[in-house]
Design an enzyme around this catalytic site. Structure first.
Site, mmCIF file in Angstrom:
data_model
loop_
_atom_site.group_PDB
_atom_site.id
_atom_site.type_symbol
_atom_site.label_atom_id
_atom_site.label_comp_id
_atom_site.label_asym_id
_atom_site.label_seq_id
_atom_site.Cartn_x
_atom_site.Cartn_y
_atom_site.Cartn_z
ATOM 1 N N GLU A 117 35.370 39.734 23.597
ATOM 2 C CA GLU A 117 36.837 39.801 23.718
ATOM 3 C C GLU A 117 37.496 39.164 22.504
ATOM 4 O O GLU A 117 36.844 38.425 21.746
ATOM 5 C CB GLU A 117 37.286 39.085 24.996
ATOM 6 C CG GLU A 117 36.761 39.794 26.234
ATOM 7 C CD GLU A 117 37.313 39.218 27.525
ATOM 8 O OE1 GLU A 117 38.086 38.233 27.479
ATOM 9 O OE2 GLU A 117 36.965 39.769 28.578
ATOM 10 N N SER A 122 31.141 34.738 20.472
ATOM 11 C CA SER A 122 29.861 34.195 20.927
ATOM 12 C C SER A 122 29.954 33.638 22.348
ATOM 13 O O SER A 122 28.970 33.594 23.071
ATOM 14 C CB SER A 122 29.411 33.080 19.981
ATOM 15 O OG SER A 122 29.258 33.589 18.676
ATOM 16 N N SER A 148 31.310 48.828 19.915
ATOM 17 C CA SER A 148 30.651 49.968 19.268
ATOM 18 C C SER A 148 30.750 51.195 20.169
ATOM 19 O O SER A 148 30.707 51.081 21.391
ATOM 20 C CB SER A 148 29.179 49.642 19.002
ATOM 21 O OG SER A 148 29.085 48.581 18.098
ATOM 22 N N ARG A 237 18.726 42.397 20.740
ATOM 23 C CA ARG A 237 18.541 41.595 19.525
ATOM 24 C C ARG A 237 17.291 42.018 18.765
ATOM 25 O O ARG A 237 17.230 41.888 17.532
ATOM 26 C CB ARG A 237 18.480 40.105 19.887
ATOM 27 C CG ARG A 237 19.863 39.539 20.141
ATOM 28 C CD ARG A 237 19.860 38.153 20.732
ATOM 29 N NE ARG A 237 21.241 37.741 20.979
ATOM 30 C CZ ARG A 237 21.597 36.771 21.809
ATOM 31 N NH1 ARG A 237 20.685 36.104 22.494
ATOM 32 N NH2 ARG A 237 22.876 36.465 21.974
ATOM 33 N N GLU A 330 22.412 41.702 -7.601
ATOM 34 C CA GLU A 330 22.502 40.787 -8.754
ATOM 35 C C GLU A 330 21.519 41.199 -9.844
ATOM 36 O O GLU A 330 21.834 41.158 -11.033
ATOM 37 C CB GLU A 330 22.209 39.357 -8.291
ATOM 38 C CG GLU A 330 23.346 38.753 -7.489
ATOM 39 C CD GLU A 330 22.977 37.447 -6.767
ATOM 40 O OE1 GLU A 330 23.881 36.747 -6.312
ATOM 41 O OE2 GLU A 330 21.771 37.145 -6.653
ATOM 42 N N MET A 332 19.988 44.200 -10.211
ATOM 43 C CA MET A 332 20.144 45.581 -10.699
ATOM 44 C C MET A 332 21.432 45.771 -11.480
ATOM 45 O O MET A 332 21.671 46.853 -12.027
ATOM 46 C CB MET A 332 20.095 46.555 -9.525
ATOM 47 C CG MET A 332 18.697 46.714 -8.962
ATOM 48 S SD MET A 332 18.668 47.515 -7.337
ATOM 49 C CE MET A 332 19.301 49.149 -7.727
ATOM 50 N N GLU A 355 25.837 40.799 18.231
ATOM 51 C CA GLU A 355 24.743 40.491 19.178
ATOM 52 C C GLU A 355 24.325 39.026 19.137
ATOM 53 O O GLU A 355 23.162 38.699 19.372
ATOM 54 C CB GLU A 355 23.527 41.386 18.907
ATOM 55 C CG GLU A 355 23.805 42.866 19.009
ATOM 56 C CD GLU A 355 24.223 43.267 20.419
ATOM 57 O OE1 GLU A 355 25.396 43.610 20.582
ATOM 58 O OE2 GLU A 355 23.390 43.190 21.327
#
Lengths: 375, 344
Positions: A117, A122, A148, A237, A330, A332, A355
């Site tokens: 909410e 958490s 989702s 999870r 970083e 590349m 999650e």
């Protein structure tokens, strides 16, 4: 102890790779990301081709990993249609399984889970959404945030308070789970825009204004909703850890490809040591993530879940995904910034949050270890 | 901080409050628009650096401006940095006047210093025309471009170029970022030793780039502090949870230390090593603190409305667009060891 995947699981890996190669084109991934557009067509094809084989959870796990490794946004969109279905599996009655769960596993319906909410992410027990019994139905009022499949789902499993907590310390009591039809009168959905990453996934706010839910659509027993949701999180999870594994492995793939094509070499013709060590570190973390994720999964899939190992897998996979994508960009340089790796970098960060945040996972690990004496 | 800089800081704060903050999402993601660019120019923000011909460029006032612009919208600071970089290299009065007053825009390409040879296209001068393509151009939507030819000359392209398809945009999304296709006879050679000239400017920008990072770090840490004081979870304010409080406090300690170092450097004549130290640490800090602040905000930090996620993207983009970790660490190691180091 055998670290080899069985042949049928290996086959699922190959199928997932082939599917991703065929449908997760850069053009589609970029468009979905840029427009924040759910890949409806690809999800429909994935259901038709039964890319996710729900008859074997190991197949689901490796399929998530492989699809996300190719593209996190599309991979998660394709593999999240049944989000929450295990709640029916473990706590639903036969009629609910027949009506709601089976069509989801058959790819005919989409499910969503309404727990978080606006006022508490958490803090699941602190939710404010209420369900009041009125005749033969419950009346839901309140809202849910960051959900989702918000605009996609046909039904939602919604956690709501059905009785006041017996004391402030026992807020987790008095919560129940309901199935809510997305077409119910009084039910409104607001799509959330402007996400940092996983923009192909559909995320929304749900609002319940006197939404009536038939009594028979309460899942399990009244007042045990918190326990059901926590049980589900111990399952989901592990799948989030698989997402992290896929993202981290995807970043490693891209860094290795870059190393072969563009990276500077020393006078002896080898890759610079800085890059060599970084590749080794990311590869080691990916391997460690895979081992801990598979270990957590092996407990769960034998119906002996180990929440300590599950939380370890989830937080470590999330941190590895964030670490791997950051280091890869970083190293590349402009090649990373202008490739799909930048999308991986944005996508990875959500794993630290959804999650159960990384901090919450760590607290679970320690508190349970102190209580139970080890992992 | 010297009084002069405090006045400047307040000027930028007022400017942010009046023109930037209400448009922050637009200026970050879409376009700044000509009117706003003109406003920036009218403040004198585009021509603060002087000419790079001087051995020590005046990056002090510019850095104070950039630090404070970055607190609201880092893309505005980068736009200002590009204009200053351009004006430090170009002498043509017609061009410089137009860029300084904001009626035209100019940019400088640094990609030759950031990726290996042959990895960012090719530009050649033949029969009085410059032809080819330059990759990774930040500010590719500009009216003028200063860039390097394959043969080493630094040139000013006045026309005869077009921006290609936009590249993926992690950060600074309102600033053009693409390859540029060139077919131009309207150019000026600025220097025969172009790479050397470009490198000199690049290192002169160490403190301004660090200033942008510092501004971002301060802004995003303040957002983290503010949110942690009002948001509750499990019956407590977020600030009361040790991991969160300790981590943010530790990062703010780093910010304060770097801020002091920054103030020391801009009030003296810093060496290249000192400027690179600051840049190296400030870029890393901005990434770390953006990540922490986003985490404090949870799901809300992931949404653009809360103004956190842009710092997460921009801090990474800045550390790639104006920085190459491996190359700069080789240079810095050599300065620290006082002999060639970081090479095998």
């Amino acid at each position: 102890m055998d670290f080899e995947l069985s042949d049928d699981i290996k086959e699922a890996v190959v199928r997932a790779k082939e599917f991703a190669n065929k449908y997760f084109t850069e053009e589609v991934a970029e468009k979905s990301d840029f427009n924040e557009e759910f890949p409806t067509d690809i999800v429909a094809i994935s259901k038709k081709e039964k890319v996710l084989d729900f008859s074997n959870p190991w197949k689901v796990l490796v399929t998530i990993e492989e699809l996300v490794r190719r593209d996190p946004g599309l991979g998660i969109s394709v593999t999240i249609s049944a989000f929450g279905a295990e709640i029916f599996m473990f706590f639903g009655n036969d009629a609910q399984k027949e009506k709601y769960m089976n069509p989801v596993f058959a790819g005919k319906r989409t499910l969503g889970l309404g727990v978080t909410e606006a006022g508490g992410g958490s803090d699941v027990a602190g939710i404010k959404c209420e369900a009041r019994l009125d005749g033969d139905s419950y009346v839901l009022n309140g809202g849910k945030m960051f959900i989702s499949n918000g605009q996609i789902a046909d039904h939602f499993l919604v956690l709501a308070r059905t009785s006041p907590p017996p004391s402030p310390e026992k807020k987790h009591k008095g919560l129940s789970v309901f199935v809510v039809d997305s077409k119910s009168p009084g039910f409104a959905i607001n799509k959330l825009h402007g996400k940092l990453g996983v923009r192909a996934t559909n995320t929304a706010e749900l609002i319940f204004d006197n939404v009536r839910v038939p009594k028979e659509d309460m899942v399990g027993e009244e007042g045990k909703g918190f326990y059901y949701i926590m049980t589900f999180f111990n399952i989901s999870r592990i799948y989030v850890a698989a997402q992290g594994l896929g993202i981290a492995h995807g970043a490693l793939d891209r860094l290795i490809e870059y190393s072969k094509k563009y990276a500077p070499v020393s006078e002896t013709g080898e890759l610079n040591e800085n890059l060599q060590l970084a590749i080794a570190e990311i590869a080691t973390r990916v391997e460690a993530t895979r081992n801990i994720t598979y270990k957590a999964a092996s407990y769960l899939f034998k119906f002996t879940p180990n929440p300590i190992v599950t939380s370890m897998a989830k937080f470590y996979a999330a941190e590895t995904a964030v670490f791997a994508t950051k280091r890869a960009i970083e190293l590349m340089s402009l090649h990373g910034l202008t490739s799909d790796l930048e999308r991986f970098f944005r996508d990875a960060k959500i794993l630290d949050i959804w999650e159960g945040t990384t901090e919450v996972e760590k607290l679970i690990i320690t508190r349970m270890m102190l209580k139970e004496g080890g992992a | 901080m010297e009084e002069e800089y405090e006045i400047l800081e307040n000027t930028v704060k007022d400017f942010n409050a009046k023109y930037v903050e209400n448009n922050s999402i637009k200026f970050e993601n879409e376009s700044m628009g000509k009117e706003f660019v003109k406003l920036l120019a009218d403040q004198g923000f585009f021509s603060m650096m002087g000419q790079s011909g001087e051995e020590v460029a005046d990056v002090k006032t510019l850095s104070v401006v950039l630090e404070n612009l970055a607190k609201s919208v880092p893309a505005v600071a980068v736009k200002t940095l590009l204009a200053n970089s351009f004006l430090s290299l170009v002498k043509d009065p017609e061009v410089t006047e137009a860029v300084a007053n904001g009626s035209k825009s100019g940019t400088v390409t640094f990609s030759d210093l950031l990726v290996g040879p042959g990895q960012n296209g090719s530009l050649l001068l033949s029969d009085g025309k410059i032809k080819g393509e330059k990759q990774f151009v930040v500010g590719s939507d500009s009216d003028f471009i200063v860039t390097l030819l394959d043969t080493g000359e630094l040139v000013l392209l006045k026309s005869g170029f077009t921006a290609g398809k936009k590249l993926k945009r992690l950060g600074f999304r309102s600033i053009g970022f693409s390859a540029v296709n060139v077919n131009s006879s309207d150019y000026e050679v600025l220097s025969k030793e172009g790479r050397k000239e470009l490198e000199k400017l690049y290192y002169q920008l160490s403190i301004p780039v660090a200033a942008i990072s510092l501004g971002m770090s301060k802004a995003v840490s303040q957002k983290g502090l503010d949110y942690a004081k009002v948001r509750t979870a499990f019956g407590h304010y977020l600030k009361d949870f040790q991991p969160l409080a300790f981590e943010l406090t530790s990062l703010i300690a780093e910010t304060e230390i770097l801020q002091r170092y920054f103030e020391v450097l801009i009030s003296t004549s810093p060496s290249r090593k000192e400027a690179m130290f600051l840049k190296h640490k400030a870029l890393a800090l901005a990434k770390d603190i953006s990540k922490t602040s986003l985490q404090i905000h949870g799901g809300y930090g992931y949404l653009e409305d809360f103004g956190i996620e842009k710092f997460y993207r921009d801090s990474m983009a800045l550390s790639v667009l104006f920085h190459n970790e491996e190359h700069e660490m080789e240079v810095l190691s050599t300065l620290v060891f006082e002999t060639k180091a970081g090479f095998v």
